[in-house]
Motif scaffolding. Sequence first.
Motif, short mmCIF file in Angstrom:
data_model
loop_
_atom_site.label_atom_id
_atom_site.label_comp_id
_atom_site.label_asym_id
_atom_site.label_seq_id
_atom_site.Cartn_x
_atom_site.Cartn_y
_atom_site.Cartn_z
N ARG A 1 97.27 47.66 4.55
CA ARG A 1 96.02 47.73 5.30
C ARG A 1 94.82 47.32 4.45
NH1 ARG A 1 92.88 49.64 9.18
NH2 ARG A 1 91.56 51.45 9.08
N ASP A 2 94.74 47.79 3.20
CA ASP A 2 93.61 47.45 2.33
C ASP A 2 93.52 45.95 2.07
OD1 ASP A 2 92.96 50.12 2.23
OD2 ASP A 2 93.88 50.46 0.26
N ILE B 1 89.84 40.12 5.81
CA ILE B 1 88.92 40.06 6.95
C ILE B 1 87.48 40.04 6.46
CG2 ILE B 1 88.02 41.40 8.91
CD1 ILE B 1 90.95 42.26 9.44
N GLU B 2 87.17 40.85 5.49
CA GLU B 2 85.81 40.89 4.92
C GLU B 2 85.44 39.55 4.31
OE1 GLU B 2 82.11 42.08 4.15
OE2 GLU B 2 83.56 43.23 5.30
N THR B 3 86.38 38.92 3.62
CA THR B 3 86.14 37.60 3.02
C THR B 3 85.80 36.57 4.09
OG1 THR B 3 87.66 38.10 1.21
CG2 THR B 3 87.19 35.78 1.61
N PRO C 1 81.97 35.89 7.51
CA PRO C 1 80.92 34.97 7.96
C PRO C 1 81.38 34.01 9.06
CG PRO C 1 81.03 35.02 5.56
CD PRO C 1 82.22 35.77 6.07
N TRP C 2 82.68 33.81 9.20
CA TRP C 2 83.19 32.81 10.14
C TRP C 2 83.92 33.40 11.33
CZ3 TRP C 2 84.28 32.60 4.86
CH2 TRP C 2 83.47 31.73 4.15
N ILE C 3 84.26 34.68 11.28
CA ILE C 3 85.04 35.26 12.38
C ILE C 3 84.42 36.57 12.85
CG2 ILE C 3 87.22 34.24 11.60
CD1 ILE C 3 88.01 37.01 10.52
N ILE D 1 91.70 33.38 20.28
CA ILE D 1 92.10 34.66 19.69
C ILE D 1 93.14 34.41 18.61
CG2 ILE D 1 93.26 36.86 20.14
CD1 ILE D 1 92.23 36.60 23.01
N ALA D 2 92.97 35.06 17.46
CA ALA D 2 93.99 35.06 16.42
C ALA D 2 94.60 36.45 16.40
CB ALA D 2 93.37 34.74 15.07
N LEU D 3 95.92 36.51 16.47
CA LEU D 3 96.62 37.79 16.53
C LEU D 3 97.60 37.87 15.36
CD1 LEU D 3 96.94 40.30 18.33
CD2 LEU D 3 98.72 39.08 19.56
N PHE D 4 97.51 38.96 14.61
CA PHE D 4 98.32 39.18 13.42
C PHE D 4 99.05 40.50 13.60
CE2 PHE D 4 98.81 41.23 9.32
CZ PHE D 4 99.17 40.20 8.45
#
Length: 114
Positions: free
Chosen positions: A41-42, A48-50, A53-55, A80-83
Amino acid sequence: FGNKALDELKGTDSESQLESETKPQMWSEPLSPYQGPAYKRDAILAEIETASPWIEVERVTEDKKRYEMMSAEIESGGVIALFQGRSEMGPRALGHRSIIADPRKKGLVRFINE
């Protein structure tokens, strides 16, 4: 046969014992194609934080609400991007990773691929 029920029907005479000794071992359960890396998770939150700016990311835990939001986003022309979980193995495997969009919307295919 490698199947417990069929092996029991076949019996355990000396011929079947010899066959079982020369056959390769069979798995007792089906193998999952999802043997790729698993992410903590971390690590996911850091990535995601990186990309922030784009998502735009919104975590939704209730399935019904998630599906409604996804449907509305696709209907409005969004992507949509799904992971989900581990990936499949192999160079072309996408398992548990999806890019979802309405293919009828002009320009979306080019937008996704560029």
